[in-house]
Design a protein around this motif. Structure first.
Motif, PDB file in Angstrom:
ATOM      1  N   VAL A  99       0.843  -1.197   0.000  1.00  0.00           N
ATOM      2  CA  VAL A  99       0.000   0.000   0.000  1.00  0.00           C
ATOM      3  C   VAL A  99       0.883   1.253   0.000  1.00  0.00           C
ATOM      4  CG1 VAL A  99      -1.740   1.322   1.246  1.00  0.00           C
ATOM      5  CG2 VAL A  99      -1.878  -1.184   1.188  1.00  0.00           C
ATOM      6  N   ALA A 100       1.786   1.324   0.959  1.00  0.00           N
ATOM      7  CA  ALA A 100       2.643   2.497   1.085  1.00  0.00           C
ATOM      8  C   ALA A 100       3.852   2.139   1.924  1.00  0.00           C
ATOM      9  CB  ALA A 100       1.895   3.665   1.713  1.00  0.00           C
ATOM     10  N   VAL A 131      -3.800   4.041  -4.342  1.00  0.00           N
ATOM     11  CA  VAL A 131      -4.062   4.861  -3.166  1.00  0.00           C
ATOM     12  C   VAL A 131      -3.487   6.263  -3.269  1.00  0.00           C
ATOM     13  CG1 VAL A 131      -4.176   2.837  -1.674  1.00  0.00           C
ATOM     14  CG2 VAL A 131      -2.029   4.145  -1.836  1.00  0.00           C
ATOM     15  N   LYS A 132      -2.783   6.540  -4.340  1.00  0.00           N
ATOM     16  CA  LYS A 132      -2.182   7.865  -4.486  1.00  0.00           C
ATOM     17  C   LYS A 132      -3.243   8.954  -4.434  1.00  0.00           C
ATOM     18  CE  LYS A 132       2.020   6.739  -7.061  1.00  0.00           C
ATOM     19  NZ  LYS A 132       2.724   6.804  -8.367  1.00  0.00           N
ATOM     20  N   GLY A 133      -2.958   9.945  -3.618  1.00  0.00           N
ATOM     21  CA  GLY A 133      -3.889  11.052  -3.461  1.00  0.00           C
ATOM     22  C   GLY A 133      -4.953  10.822  -2.411  1.00  0.00           C
ATOM     23  N   ARG A 134      -5.047   9.596  -1.926  1.00  0.00           N
ATOM     24  CA  ARG A 134      -6.065   9.283  -0.909  1.00  0.00           C
ATOM     25  C   ARG A 134      -5.435   8.898   0.436  1.00  0.00           C
ATOM     26  NH1 ARG A 134      -9.412   4.957  -1.589  1.00  0.00           N
ATOM     27  NH2 ARG A 134      -7.880   3.764  -2.797  1.00  0.00           N
ATOM     28  N   PHE A 135      -4.329   8.192   0.394  1.00  0.00           N
ATOM     29  CA  PHE A 135      -3.690   7.699   1.611  1.00  0.00           C
ATOM     30  C   PHE A 135      -2.381   8.456   1.847  1.00  0.00           C
ATOM     31  CE2 PHE A 135      -5.429   3.041   1.507  1.00  0.00           C
ATOM     32  CZ  PHE A 135      -6.712   3.533   1.364  1.00  0.00           C
ATOM     33  N   THR A 136      -2.038   8.617   3.118  1.00  0.00           N
ATOM     34  CA  THR A 136      -0.775   9.249   3.492  1.00  0.00           C
ATOM     35  C   THR A 136      -0.111   8.450   4.590  1.00  0.00           C
ATOM     36  OG1 THR A 136      -1.675  11.443   2.967  1.00  0.00           O
ATOM     37  CG2 THR A 136       0.329  11.359   4.296  1.00  0.00           C
ATOM     38  N   ILE A 137       1.128   8.063   4.353  1.00  0.00           N
ATOM     39  CA  ILE A 137       1.900   7.346   5.369  1.00  0.00           C
ATOM     40  C   ILE A 137       2.811   8.332   6.087  1.00  0.00           C
ATOM     41  CG2 ILE A 137       3.769   6.701   3.775  1.00  0.00           C
ATOM     42  CD1 ILE A 137       3.933   4.002   5.293  1.00  0.00           C
ATOM     43  N   SER A 138       2.973   8.131   7.378  1.00  0.00           N
ATOM     44  CA  SER A 138       3.862   8.991   8.155  1.00  0.00           C
ATOM     45  C   SER A 138       4.478   8.163   9.277  1.00  0.00           C
ATOM     46  CB  SER A 138       3.096  10.189   8.713  1.00  0.00           C
ATOM     47  OG  SER A 138       2.046   9.766   9.566  1.00  0.00           O
ATOM     48  N   ARG A 139       5.553   8.683   9.808  1.00  0.00           N
ATOM     49  CA  ARG A 139       6.217   8.009  10.927  1.00  0.00           C
ATOM     50  C   ARG A 139       6.629   9.041  11.959  1.00  0.00           C
ATOM     51  NH1 ARG A 139      11.042   4.777   8.699  1.00  0.00           N
ATOM     52  NH2 ARG A 139      11.551   4.507  10.915  1.00  0.00           N
ATOM     53  N   ASP A 140       6.678   8.579  13.197  1.00  0.00           N
ATOM     54  CA  ASP A 140       7.139   9.407  14.293  1.00  0.00           C
ATOM     55  C   ASP A 140       8.184   8.617  15.047  1.00  0.00           C
ATOM     56  OD1 ASP A 140       6.340  10.380  17.472  1.00  0.00           O
ATOM     57  OD2 ASP A 140       6.846  11.867  15.957  1.00  0.00           O
ATOM     58  N   ASN A 141       9.420   8.884  14.777  1.00  0.00           N
ATOM     59  CA  ASN A 141      10.493   8.090  15.367  1.00  0.00           C
ATOM     60  C   ASN A 141      10.546   8.157  16.903  1.00  0.00           C
ATOM     61  OD1 ASN A 141      11.234   7.149  12.845  1.00  0.00           O
ATOM     62  ND2 ASN A 141      12.939   8.566  12.604  1.00  0.00           N
ATOM     63  N   MET A 188       6.146   5.025  16.070  1.00  0.00           N
ATOM     64  CA  MET A 188       4.842   4.837  15.468  1.00  0.00           C
ATOM     65  C   MET A 188       4.902   5.120  13.966  1.00  0.00           C
ATOM     66  SD  MET A 188       2.378   4.172  17.828  1.00  0.00           S
ATOM     67  CE  MET A 188       0.864   4.915  17.242  1.00  0.00           C
ATOM     68  N   VAL A 189       4.175   4.317  13.217  1.00  0.00           N
ATOM     69  CA  VAL A 189       3.936   4.597  11.809  1.00  0.00           C
ATOM     70  C   VAL A 189       2.431   4.593  11.607  1.00  0.00           C
ATOM     71  CG1 VAL A 189       4.173   2.161  11.144  1.00  0.00           C
ATOM     72  CG2 VAL A 189       4.446   3.958   9.427  1.00  0.00           C
ATOM     73  N   SER A 190       1.960   5.542  10.818  1.00  0.00           N
ATOM     74  CA  SER A 190       0.517   5.697  10.628  1.00  0.00           C
ATOM     75  C   SER A 190       0.170   5.717   9.151  1.00  0.00           C
ATOM     76  CB  SER A 190       0.035   6.986  11.286  1.00  0.00           C
ATOM     77  OG  SER A 190       0.265   6.962  12.678  1.00  0.00           O
ATOM     78  N   LEU A 191      -1.075   5.390   8.892  1.00  0.00           N
ATOM     79  CA  LEU A 191      -1.594   5.454   7.535  1.00  0.00           C
ATOM     80  C   LEU A 191      -2.936   6.171   7.599  1.00  0.00           C
ATOM     81  CD1 LEU A 191      -1.085   4.530   4.563  1.00  0.00           C
ATOM     82  CD2 LEU A 191      -2.611   2.596   5.062  1.00  0.00           C
ATOM     83  N   GLN A 192      -2.973   7.384   7.095  1.00  0.00           N
ATOM     84  CA  GLN A 192      -4.228   8.132   7.010  1.00  0.00           C
ATOM     85  C   GLN A 192      -4.900   7.762   5.710  1.00  0.00           C
ATOM     86  OE1 GLN A 192      -5.714  10.288   9.251  1.00  0.00           O
ATOM     87  NE2 GLN A 192      -7.435  10.254   7.811  1.00  0.00           N
ATOM     88  N   MET A 193      -6.113   7.248   5.805  1.00  0.00           N
ATOM     89  CA  MET A 193      -6.844   6.785   4.629  1.00  0.00           C
ATOM     90  C   MET A 193      -8.091   7.623   4.448  1.00  0.00           C
ATOM     91  SD  MET A 193      -6.419   2.654   5.063  1.00  0.00           S
ATOM     92  CE  MET A 193      -7.520   2.560   6.468  1.00  0.00           C
ATOM     93  N   ASN A 194      -8.155   8.348   3.362  1.00  0.00           N
ATOM     94  CA  ASN A 194      -9.308   9.179   3.029  1.00  0.00           C
ATOM     95  C   ASN A 194      -9.960   8.673   1.743  1.00  0.00           C
ATOM     96  OD1 ASN A 194      -8.644  10.899   5.221  1.00  0.00           O
ATOM     97  ND2 ASN A 194      -7.303  12.114   3.903  1.00  0.00           N
ATOM     98  N   GLY A 195     -11.185   9.055   1.541  1.00  0.00           N
ATOM     99  CA  GLY A 195     -11.860   8.652   0.314  1.00  0.00           C
ATOM    100  C   GLY A 195     -11.912   7.147   0.141  1.00  0.00           C
TER     101      GLY A 195
END
Length: 117
Positions: free
Chosen positions: A48-49, A63-73, A77-84
């Motif tokens: 996915v990402a 998922v391009k344009g809909r999902f955003t992956i991020s991390r907080d060292n 934590m690693v997160s996946l924001q899923m929109n649409g």
């Protein structure tokens, strides 16, 4: 002992949003590339990402344009924001960590995302 614990999955209506999180322990988090994969019933697991240890991101075309992956060292934590969200996003989503070049990787237990009206 390495643990990856996903959270944030659940049912959601089409067009809605969810935020998946993965808490890692037992690894030097900042040294690992992180990723989210998913597996729908009867299908192979797919990427996915991903986000590298330096913060570079890569997304599957679907998922391009809909999902955003991020991390907080600092918080591991690693997160996946899923929109649409769409019905075809329904799957079990897995957190994945990899120490590139060393051949070490780990998987979480998965969290179910169900997109349905």
């Amino acid at each position: 002992q390495v643990q990856l614990v996903e959270s944030g999955g659940g049912p959601v209506q089409p067009g809605g949003s969810l935020r998946l999180s993965c808490a890692a322990s037992g690894i030097i988090f900042s040294a690992y590339d992180m990723g989210w994969y998913r597996q729908a019933p009867g299908k192979q697991r797919e990427l996915v990402a991903t986000i590298t240890s330096r913060g570079g991101t890569k997304y599957a075309d679907f998922v391009k344009g809909r999902f955003t992956i991020s991390r907080d060292n600092p918080t591991n934590m690693v997160s996946l924001q899923m929109n649409g969200l769409k019905a075809e996003d329904t799957a079990v989503y897995y957190c994945h960590v990899e120490r590139v070049g060393v051949g070490v990787e780990y998987w979480g237990q998965g969290t179910q995302v169900t997109v349905s009206s």
